[in-house]
Scaffold this motif. Sequence first.
Motif, PDB file in Angstrom:
ATOM      1  N   ARG A 152     -13.981   8.698  13.201  1.00 47.25           N
ATOM      2  CA  ARG A 152     -12.757   8.511  12.417  1.00 47.25           C
ATOM      3  C   ARG A 152     -12.084   7.182  12.752  1.00 47.25           C
ATOM      4  NH1 ARG A 152     -14.945  13.082  10.344  1.00 47.25           N
ATOM      5  NH2 ARG A 152     -14.629  14.866  11.683  1.00 47.25           N
ATOM      6  N   ASN A 153     -11.443   6.598  11.749  1.00 44.96           N
ATOM      7  CA  ASN A 153     -10.683   5.371  11.991  1.00 44.96           C
ATOM      8  C   ASN A 153      -9.509   5.298  11.015  1.00 44.96           C
ATOM      9  OD1 ASN A 153      -9.995   2.388  11.553  1.00 44.96           O
ATOM     10  ND2 ASN A 153     -11.203   2.361  13.437  1.00 44.96           N
ATOM     11  N   LEU A 154      -8.312   5.380  11.546  1.00 45.80           N
ATOM     12  CA  LEU A 154      -7.113   5.439  10.702  1.00 45.80           C
ATOM     13  C   LEU A 154      -6.912   4.148   9.915  1.00 45.80           C
ATOM     14  CD1 LEU A 154      -4.556   6.874   9.755  1.00 45.80           C
ATOM     15  CD2 LEU A 154      -3.433   6.134  11.872  1.00 45.80           C
ATOM     16  N   ARG A 155      -7.153   3.007  10.549  1.00 48.39           N
ATOM     17  CA  ARG A 155      -6.974   1.736   9.825  1.00 48.39           C
ATOM     18  C   ARG A 155      -7.947   1.637   8.645  1.00 48.39           C
ATOM     19  NH1 ARG A 155      -5.354   0.632  14.959  1.00 48.39           N
ATOM     20  NH2 ARG A 155      -3.552  -0.756  15.183  1.00 48.39           N
ATOM     21  N   ALA A 156      -9.160   2.092   8.849  1.00 45.64           N
ATOM     22  CA  ALA A 156     -10.143   2.074   7.749  1.00 45.64           C
ATOM     23  C   ALA A 156      -9.711   3.021   6.634  1.00 45.64           C
ATOM     24  CB  ALA A 156     -11.523   2.449   8.273  1.00 45.64           C
ATOM     25  N   LEU A 157      -9.173   4.182   6.998  1.00 43.63           N
ATOM     26  CA  LEU A 157      -8.695   5.118   5.968  1.00 43.63           C
ATOM     27  C   LEU A 157      -7.606   4.467   5.116  1.00 43.63           C
ATOM     28  CD1 LEU A 157      -8.685   8.056   4.795  1.00 43.63           C
ATOM     29  CD2 LEU A 157      -6.802   8.518   6.371  1.00 43.63           C
ATOM     30  N   ILE A 158      -6.678   3.775   5.775  1.00 46.12           N
ATOM     31  CA  ILE A 158      -5.603   3.100   5.046  1.00 46.12           C
ATOM     32  C   ILE A 158      -6.184   2.056   4.085  1.00 46.12           C
ATOM     33  CG2 ILE A 158      -3.677   1.461   5.355  1.00 46.12           C
ATOM     34  CD1 ILE A 158      -2.994   3.099   7.940  1.00 46.12           C
ATOM     35  N   ALA A 159      -7.123   1.261   4.562  1.00 44.46           N
ATOM     36  CA  ALA A 159      -7.748   0.249   3.698  1.00 44.46           C
ATOM     37  C   ALA A 159      -8.464   0.907   2.517  1.00 44.46           C
ATOM     38  CB  ALA A 159      -8.718  -0.603   4.517  1.00 44.46           C
ATOM     39  N   SER A 160      -9.112   2.029   2.764  1.00 42.83           N
ATOM     40  CA  SER A 160      -9.839   2.716   1.680  1.00 42.83           C
ATOM     41  C   SER A 160      -8.877   3.305   0.651  1.00 42.83           C
ATOM     42  CB  SER A 160     -10.722   3.821   2.270  1.00 42.83           C
ATOM     43  OG  SER A 160     -11.770   3.258   3.029  1.00 42.83           O
ATOM     44  N   LEU A 161      -7.766   3.860   1.108  1.00 40.16           N
ATOM     45  CA  LEU A 161      -6.777   4.404   0.166  1.00 40.16           C
ATOM     46  C   LEU A 161      -6.174   3.280  -0.676  1.00 40.16           C
ATOM     47  CD1 LEU A 161      -5.075   6.995   2.548  1.00 40.16           C
ATOM     48  CD2 LEU A 161      -6.522   7.533   0.572  1.00 40.16           C
ATOM     49  N   LYS A 162      -5.946   2.124  -0.034  1.00 39.20           N
ATOM     50  CA  LYS A 162      -5.450   0.962  -0.798  1.00 39.20           C
ATOM     51  C   LYS A 162      -6.472   0.530  -1.838  1.00 39.20           C
ATOM     52  CE  LYS A 162      -2.307  -1.161   2.526  1.00 39.20           C
ATOM     53  NZ  LYS A 162      -2.224  -2.130   3.625  1.00 39.20           N
ATOM     54  N   LYS A 163      -7.731   0.545  -1.462  1.00 39.22           N
ATOM     55  CA  LYS A 163      -8.805   0.179  -2.396  1.00 39.22           C
ATOM     56  C   LYS A 163      -8.779   1.108  -3.619  1.00 39.22           C
ATOM     57  CE  LYS A 163     -13.901   0.090  -2.377  1.00 39.22           C
ATOM     58  NZ  LYS A 163     -15.073   0.223  -1.473  1.00 39.22           N
ATOM     59  N   LEU A 164      -8.667   2.407  -3.400  1.00 40.11           N
ATOM     60  CA  LEU A 164      -8.606   3.348  -4.530  1.00 40.11           C
ATOM     61  C   LEU A 164      -7.367   3.088  -5.377  1.00 40.11           C
ATOM     62  CD1 LEU A 164      -9.726   6.701  -2.829  1.00 40.11           C
ATOM     63  CD2 LEU A 164     -11.091   5.188  -4.289  1.00 40.11           C
ATOM     64  N   GLN A 165      -6.269   2.856  -4.692  1.00 36.35           N
ATOM     65  CA  GLN A 165      -4.994   2.643  -5.370  1.00 36.35           C
ATOM     66  C   GLN A 165      -5.011   1.356  -6.210  1.00 36.35           C
ATOM     67  OE1 GLN A 165      -2.419   4.732  -4.984  1.00 36.35           O
ATOM     68  NE2 GLN A 165      -0.562   3.609  -5.408  1.00 36.35           N
ATOM     69  N   GLU A 166      -5.547   0.290  -5.636  1.00 38.82           N
ATOM     70  CA  GLU A 166      -5.444  -1.023  -6.286  1.00 38.82           C
ATOM     71  C   GLU A 166      -6.572  -1.280  -7.285  1.00 38.82           C
ATOM     72  OE1 GLU A 166      -5.213  -3.685  -2.958  1.00 38.82           O
ATOM     73  OE2 GLU A 166      -3.261  -2.875  -2.348  1.00 38.82           O
ATOM     74  N   GLN A 167      -7.751  -0.739  -7.027  1.00 37.94           N
ATOM     75  CA  GLN A 167      -8.905  -1.092  -7.864  1.00 37.94           C
ATOM     76  C   GLN A 167      -9.335   0.010  -8.833  1.00 37.94           C
ATOM     77  OE1 GLN A 167     -12.200  -2.765  -5.603  1.00 37.94           O
ATOM     78  NE2 GLN A 167     -10.784  -3.432  -4.024  1.00 37.94           N
ATOM     79  N   TYR A 168      -8.957   1.244  -8.571  1.00 33.44           N
ATOM     80  CA  TYR A 168      -9.539   2.342  -9.351  1.00 33.44           C
ATOM     81  C   TYR A 168      -8.525   3.282  -9.994  1.00 33.44           C
ATOM     82  CZ  TYR A 168     -13.963   0.952  -7.259  1.00 33.44           C
ATOM     83  OH  TYR A 168     -15.071   0.244  -6.886  1.00 33.44           O
ATOM     84  N   LEU A 169      -7.245   3.122  -9.691  1.00 36.82           N
ATOM     85  CA  LEU A 169      -6.273   4.136 -10.110  1.00 36.82           C
ATOM     86  C   LEU A 169      -6.210   4.307 -11.631  1.00 36.82           C
ATOM     87  CD1 LEU A 169      -4.569   5.954  -8.261  1.00 36.82           C
ATOM     88  CD2 LEU A 169      -2.589   4.573  -8.894  1.00 36.82           C
ATOM     89  N   ASP A 170      -6.515   3.239 -12.370  1.00 38.24           N
ATOM     90  CA  ASP A 170      -6.497   3.352 -13.833  1.00 38.24           C
ATOM     91  C   ASP A 170      -7.686   4.134 -14.388  1.00 38.24           C
ATOM     92  OD1 ASP A 170      -4.228   1.856 -13.874  1.00 38.24           O
ATOM     93  OD2 ASP A 170      -5.217  -0.035 -14.418  1.00 38.24           O
ATOM     94  N   ALA A 171      -8.682   4.375 -13.534  1.00 34.07           N
ATOM     95  CA  ALA A 171      -9.949   4.938 -14.030  1.00 34.07           C
ATOM     96  C   ALA A 171     -10.035   6.453 -13.941  1.00 34.07           C
ATOM     97  CB  ALA A 171     -11.124   4.317 -13.267  1.00 34.07           C
ATOM     98  N   PHE A 172      -9.031   7.094 -13.308  1.00 34.90           N
ATOM     99  CA  PHE A 172      -9.094   8.559 -13.185  1.00 34.90           C
ATOM    100  C   PHE A 172      -7.682   9.142 -13.171  1.00 34.90           C
ATOM    101  CE2 PHE A 172      -8.875   6.895  -8.907  1.00 34.90           C
ATOM    102  CZ  PHE A 172      -8.032   7.774  -8.244  1.00 34.90           C
ATOM    103  N   ASP A 173      -7.628  10.465 -13.429  1.00 33.59           N
ATOM    104  CA  ASP A 173      -6.329  11.147 -13.465  1.00 33.59           C
ATOM    105  C   ASP A 173      -6.125  12.111 -12.303  1.00 33.59           C
ATOM    106  OD1 ASP A 173      -5.638   9.896 -15.861  1.00 33.59           O
ATOM    107  OD2 ASP A 173      -6.740  11.396 -17.021  1.00 33.59           O
ATOM    108  N   PHE A 174      -7.239  12.660 -11.788  1.00 31.46           N
ATOM    109  CA  PHE A 174      -7.071  13.657 -10.723  1.00 31.46           C
ATOM    110  C   PHE A 174      -8.299  13.638  -9.815  1.00 31.46           C
ATOM    111  CE2 PHE A 174      -9.305  15.880 -14.070  1.00 31.46           C
ATOM    112  CZ  PHE A 174     -10.214  16.683 -13.403  1.00 31.46           C
ATOM    113  N   ILE A 175      -8.177  14.355  -8.700  1.00 30.85           N
ATOM    114  CA  ILE A 175      -9.216  14.386  -7.673  1.00 30.85           C
ATOM    115  C   ILE A 175      -9.617  15.836  -7.424  1.00 30.85           C
ATOM    116  CG2 ILE A 175      -9.720  13.836  -5.238  1.00 30.85           C
ATOM    117  CD1 ILE A 175      -6.737  12.140  -6.419  1.00 30.85           C
ATOM    118  N   PHE A 176     -10.917  16.112  -7.428  1.00 29.63           N
ATOM    119  CA  PHE A 176     -11.413  17.392  -6.927  1.00 29.63           C
ATOM    120  C   PHE A 176     -11.609  17.257  -5.424  1.00 29.63           C
ATOM    121  CE2 PHE A 176     -13.297  18.174 -11.288  1.00 29.63           C
ATOM    122  CZ  PHE A 176     -12.568  19.330 -11.539  1.00 29.63           C
ATOM    123  N   THR A 177     -11.047  18.167  -4.658  1.00 31.02           N
ATOM    124  CA  THR A 177     -11.095  18.026  -3.205  1.00 31.02           C
ATOM    125  C   THR A 177     -11.988  19.085  -2.563  1.00 31.02           C
ATOM    126  OG1 THR A 177      -9.314  19.525  -2.614  1.00 31.02           O
ATOM    127  CG2 THR A 177      -8.678  17.307  -3.323  1.00 31.02           C
TER     128      THR A 177
END
Length: 240
Positions: A152-177
């Motif tokens: 696990r790496n918290l800094r990497a998780l933050i970077a990945s969430l930013k990536k989803l937020q900044e690059q992909y948020l327009d491409a989906f409406d919801f997440i299956f978890t």
Amino acid sequence: MEAVSINENSWYFSGAVGRAFLFKGEKAALLVDSTNGPGDLRGEIRKLIGDFPVILVNTHADSDHIGCNDQFETALMHPGEFAYYAAKRKEGYAVPAPLFEGDTIDLGKRTFEPILVPGHTGGSIVLLNRRERFLVGGDTVLQRVFIFGPQRNLRALIASLKKLQEQYLDAFDFIFTAHQDLRLDKSFIAKELAGAEALLAGRLTPEDAGGIPLEPPEFRPASRYTLGESGFFYYTEPDH
Ligand SMILES: [Zn+2]
């Protein structure tokens, strides 16, 4: 382990701990993760779709996502996850094969794109279906994320969430978890990101972990942390 129908060509299976998803296209079906069982996952899939070809993808190699991998021959995953899979793999488990960001899983009139989101593990992925406008979030987009201990790496998780937020948020409406609520609105990603940033900054207070065993010998003690709807299991005494 029984299938629960999501819609005409989509199902999920609940293992003892987490979920697997099955999405059927015109020429193949995609199985996302295999749960930790117990049960005949392959047999349940056969009841639904007969001998239709099944492509298994593991979002990551935690035990609750690869537990029925012995019922399949090949498991696609990001190569960043190969070493962890090798460490967790049991006899008879599917042979790992590489799946890269930029690849497309084409099921026939239904496609999924892997997106690399390290953090929960080094080679974690989520899968994006642009036409149906959803993500399959693995253990990356969750109401309670394990982010302490090996992999696990918290800094990497933050970077990945930013990536989803900044690059992909327009491409989906919801997440299956894979755990807790079956579906999260995409607005949850901003909430999880805010929580993860507050956690890294030391602004959240450690809470009792609620009976979850967080102290295997190799781990430092961990606690639960929450900010609004987002929650994390992280070191009780983080090294900021
Ligand atoms: Zn999990």
